[in-house]
Design a protein around this motif. Sequence first.
Motif, PDB file in Angstrom:
ATOM      1  N   ILE A 115       0.833  -1.219  -0.004  1.00 62.57           N
ATOM      2  CA  ILE A 115      -0.030  -0.046   0.040  1.00 62.57           C
ATOM      3  C   ILE A 115       0.747   1.287   0.149  1.00 62.57           C
ATOM      4  N   ASN A 116       0.601   2.310  -0.695  1.00 58.73           N
ATOM      5  CA  ASN A 116       1.207   3.500  -0.912  1.00 58.73           C
ATOM      6  C   ASN A 116       2.267   3.508  -2.146  1.00 58.73           C
ATOM      7  N   GLY A 117       2.658   2.214  -2.403  1.00 59.40           N
ATOM      8  CA  GLY A 117       3.942   1.865  -3.177  1.00 59.40           C
ATOM      9  C   GLY A 117       4.977   2.695  -3.147  1.00 59.40           C
ATOM     10  N   ALA A 118       5.593   3.509  -3.890  1.00 56.20           N
ATOM     11  CA  ALA A 118       6.768   4.509  -3.886  1.00 56.20           C
ATOM     12  C   ALA A 118       6.840   5.392  -2.738  1.00 56.20           C
ATOM     13  N   ARG A 119       5.645   5.724  -2.163  1.00 56.78           N
ATOM     14  CA  ARG A 119       5.847   6.672  -1.265  1.00 56.78           C
ATOM     15  C   ARG A 119       6.670   6.136   0.090  1.00 56.78           C
ATOM     16  N   ASN A 120       6.741   4.722   0.174  1.00 61.04           N
ATOM     17  CA  ASN A 120       7.184   4.103   1.593  1.00 61.04           C
ATOM     18  C   ASN A 120       8.542   4.215   1.364  1.00 61.04           C
ATOM     19  N   TRP A 121       9.321   4.175   0.223  1.00 60.77           N
ATOM     20  CA  TRP A 121      10.752   4.307   0.131  1.00 60.77           C
ATOM     21  C   TRP A 121      11.149   5.637  -0.916  1.00 60.77           C
ATOM     22  N   GLY A 122      10.215   6.532  -1.010  1.00 69.24           N
ATOM     23  CA  GLY A 122      10.705   7.593  -1.693  1.00 69.24           C
ATOM     24  C   GLY A 122      11.612   8.867  -1.001  1.00 69.24           C
ATOM     25  N   ALA A 123      11.903   9.715  -1.594  1.00 70.43           N
ATOM     26  CA  ALA A 123      12.961  10.769  -0.812  1.00 70.43           C
ATOM     27  C   ALA A 123      11.998  11.883  -0.455  1.00 70.43           C
ATOM     28  N   GLY A 124      10.689  11.983  -0.431  1.00 70.89           N
ATOM     29  CA  GLY A 124       9.805  12.974  -0.022  1.00 70.89           C
ATOM     30  C   GLY A 124      10.595  14.327  -0.627  1.00 70.89           C
ATOM     31  N   PHE A 125      10.980  15.203   0.446  1.00 71.90           N
ATOM     32  CA  PHE A 125      11.293  16.620   0.026  1.00 71.90           C
ATOM     33  C   PHE A 125      13.001  16.664  -0.156  1.00 71.90           C
ATOM     34  N   MET A 126      13.766  15.411   0.150  1.00 69.76           N
ATOM     35  CA  MET A 126      15.084  15.436  -0.204  1.00 69.76           C
ATOM     36  C   MET A 126      15.455  15.067  -1.736  1.00 69.76           C
ATOM     37  N   PRO A 127      16.602  15.468  -2.349  1.00 70.22           N
ATOM     38  CA  PRO A 127      16.917  14.991  -3.586  1.00 70.22           C
ATOM     39  C   PRO A 127      16.694  13.753  -4.085  1.00 70.22           C
ATOM     40  N   ALA A 128      16.159  13.393  -5.293  1.00 74.75           N
ATOM     41  CA  ALA A 128      15.453  12.331  -5.645  1.00 74.75           C
ATOM     42  C   ALA A 128      16.408  11.192  -5.730  1.00 74.75           C
ATOM     43  N   ILE A 129      17.858  11.490  -5.628  1.00 72.27           N
ATOM     44  CA  ILE A 129      18.746  10.625  -5.756  1.00 72.27           C
ATOM     45  C   ILE A 129      18.758   9.613  -4.356  1.00 72.27           C
ATOM     46  N   TYR A 130      18.123  10.042  -3.314  1.00 78.01           N
ATOM     47  CA  TYR A 130      18.247   9.336  -2.091  1.00 78.01           C
ATOM     48  C   TYR A 130      17.061   8.212  -2.061  1.00 78.01           C
ATOM     49  N   GLN A 131      16.230   8.180  -3.149  1.00 79.75           N
ATOM     50  CA  GLN A 131      14.960   7.120  -3.020  1.00 79.75           C
ATOM     51  C   GLN A 131      15.245   5.756  -3.229  1.00 79.75           C
ATOM     52  N   GLY A 132      14.608   5.002  -2.905  1.00 79.30           N
ATOM     53  CA  GLY A 132      14.952   3.564  -3.242  1.00 79.30           C
ATOM     54  C   GLY A 132      14.649   3.053  -4.532  1.00 79.30           C
ATOM     55  N   THR A 133      15.605   2.077  -4.636  1.00 79.04           N
ATOM     56  CA  THR A 133      15.341   1.387  -6.112  1.00 79.04           C
ATOM     57  C   THR A 133      14.902  -0.077  -5.714  1.00 79.04           C
ATOM     58  N   THR A 134      13.726  -0.263  -6.674  1.00 78.72           N
ATOM     59  CA  THR A 134      12.808  -1.527  -6.406  1.00 78.72           C
ATOM     60  C   THR A 134      13.796  -2.657  -7.319  1.00 78.72           C
ATOM     61  N   MET A 135      13.401  -3.906  -6.884  1.00 71.31           N
ATOM     62  CA  MET A 135      14.051  -4.975  -7.589  1.00 71.31           C
ATOM     63  C   MET A 135      12.848  -5.666  -8.240  1.00 71.31           C
ATOM     64  N   GLN A 136      12.953  -6.257  -9.117  1.00 77.44           N
ATOM     65  CA  GLN A 136      11.791  -7.139  -9.949  1.00 77.44           C
ATOM     66  C   GLN A 136      11.563  -8.492  -9.530  1.00 77.44           C
ATOM     67  N   ARG A 137      10.518  -8.877  -9.343  1.00 77.82           N
ATOM     68  CA  ARG A 137      10.448 -10.338  -8.549  1.00 77.82           C
ATOM     69  C   ARG A 137      10.845 -11.427  -9.665  1.00 77.82           C
ATOM     70  N   THR A 138      10.593 -11.025 -11.091  1.00 80.17           N
ATOM     71  CA  THR A 138      10.862 -12.160 -11.828  1.00 80.17           C
ATOM     72  C   THR A 138      11.765 -11.441 -13.040  1.00 80.17           C
ATOM     73  N   GLY A 139      12.423 -12.312 -13.787  1.00 82.19           N
ATOM     74  CA  GLY A 139      13.187 -11.510 -14.913  1.00 82.19           C
ATOM     75  C   GLY A 139      14.445 -10.782 -14.468  1.00 82.19           C
ATOM     76  N   SER A 140      14.695  -9.862 -15.313  1.00 80.89           N
ATOM     77  CA  SER A 140      16.043  -8.961 -14.936  1.00 80.89           C
ATOM     78  C   SER A 140      15.798  -8.329 -13.544  1.00 80.89           C
ATOM     79  N   PRO A 141      16.580  -8.382 -12.807  1.00 82.87           N
ATOM     80  CA  PRO A 141      16.150  -7.587 -11.233  1.00 82.87           C
ATOM     81  C   PRO A 141      16.004  -6.377 -11.270  1.00 82.87           C
ATOM     82  N   PHE A 142      16.592  -5.673 -12.189  1.00 82.02           N
ATOM     83  CA  PHE A 142      16.562  -4.036 -12.275  1.00 82.02           C
ATOM     84  C   PHE A 142      16.034  -3.907 -13.743  1.00 82.02           C
ATOM     85  N   THR A 143      14.980  -2.852 -13.864  1.00 91.72           N
ATOM     86  CA  THR A 143      14.356  -2.678 -14.988  1.00 91.72           C
ATOM     87  C   THR A 143      15.162  -1.804 -15.777  1.00 91.72           C
ATOM     88  N   ASN A 144      15.030  -2.040 -17.281  1.00 85.57           N
ATOM     89  CA  ASN A 144      15.936  -1.054 -18.155  1.00 85.57           C
ATOM     90  C   ASN A 144      17.398  -0.872 -18.011  1.00 85.57           C
TER      91      ASN A 144
END
Length: 464
Positions: free
Chosen positions: A187-216
């Motif tokens: 629930i809330n998705g990226a809000r739970n690992w987002g950077a809020g008012f900080m620079p976006a560089i500090y947000q979390g990177t999600t890993m995929q459950r199947t296939g390539s671990p990181f998208t693109n």
Amino acid sequence: MLLQCGGGFGSLALAGLLQDTASAGPSSEAPSPLASKLVHHPAKAKSVIFLFMDGGPSHLDTFDPKPDLDKLAGKPIPESFGRVLTAMGEFDSPIMPTQRKWAQHGEGGLWISDWLPHTAKMADELAVIRSCWTNGINHSGGICQMNTGSQFAGRPSLGSWVTYGMGTENENLPAFVVMQEGKGRVINGARNWGAGFMPAIYQGTTMQRTGSPFTNLDRPKHVAGPQQRAALDFLADLNQAHAAERSDNSELEARIRSFELAYQMQSHAPDAVDLSQETEQTKSMYGLDQKETADYGRQLLMARRLVERGVRFVQCYHGAGSKWDAHSKIESNHTRMCRGMDLPVAGLIQDLKQRGLLDQTLIVWGGEFGRTPMSEKGDGRDHNPTGFSMWMAGGGVQGGQAYGTTDDLGLHAVEDRLHVHDIHSTILHLMGIDHRKLIYLHKGRPERIDQNEGRAYTKIVKPT
């Protein structure tokens, strides 16, 4: 000066934070905001693995035994508790006993129920905090607060604060990684690992459950390495010229750095998440050879591989989509959920310990709240934000014992109460960060993760 610094206002705030502990040498290029930084006091832990039980596990059936539940089974909650209204609006619900069998484990005699036989074998490593509480009464607010300190959107997540304050020891991998088990979404998705008012560089990177671990991340087959490198260098020149006139755009700065990180990850990420390098014995330790435990076991084994490569913060959601929520049929629900995570969690602790990594890796286990001693729908338990259990292991905590207490029915935390702000402050303390000094200037206002309300719970720290 502001236009040419290249780091944006986020980096200026960071420089202000670090001016008492480190000074940067002359450079024509701004230092990476993810560069490893000095801490305020000697750190116990270098990395965090947060095991998030999505939906709220019952502390009354796992780590906090209450004999009075059996004595008062079927009766209304005593008048001394006042009129109790549950999160779902129920009142005067009868007390529901637990069907668990309890035993003391380890040298410290820690009480753990029969739902967690594998975790019980690691009892001497666990510091169980029985007196946690939060403000969020529903999943959205509770999960958001456990992750960000606030029930409402807009604030940086704990992982963002950790990477902002400490940086990373490996800039070829994300500093903050998030994994979700199961088919659902938190629930809330990226809000739970987002950077809020900080620079976006500090947000979390999600890993995929199947296939390539990181998208693109995979390089197109028709593009050679030198060709890609030349294209990225040219793109970086264009982006830096564009960013020079927009120094307050943190998302632009983060995107520029993400291109370079993605390029580095093409070489380093596949090795980091290549589980074929692990022995069959290790895979079995995490439960990869069993259908019920394979998904979460895979997450936790990858988490271990990431932290040993310098990733700072890894969050592993179990039961994504509030699968731990047990308003009814708690016996079947928690039997299934505990079976899915018990062996992998114990395997993670054991694996880190035998590799000499447990002392420098802080494991945190818990959900957004606990469950009520009163029944809901006759065979379930409602949300209980006023008293529940979490535990920590490794990372400098004194294991083998419980800290704090709830009342005789497990409804309210009463002794050594730890709010979410206190839990966050304690995690930072174990990582060598004084939460009172970890400040980010947002619109001229000094912001802290605890919103000026937390304290580090030092009783849990192992004596040196």
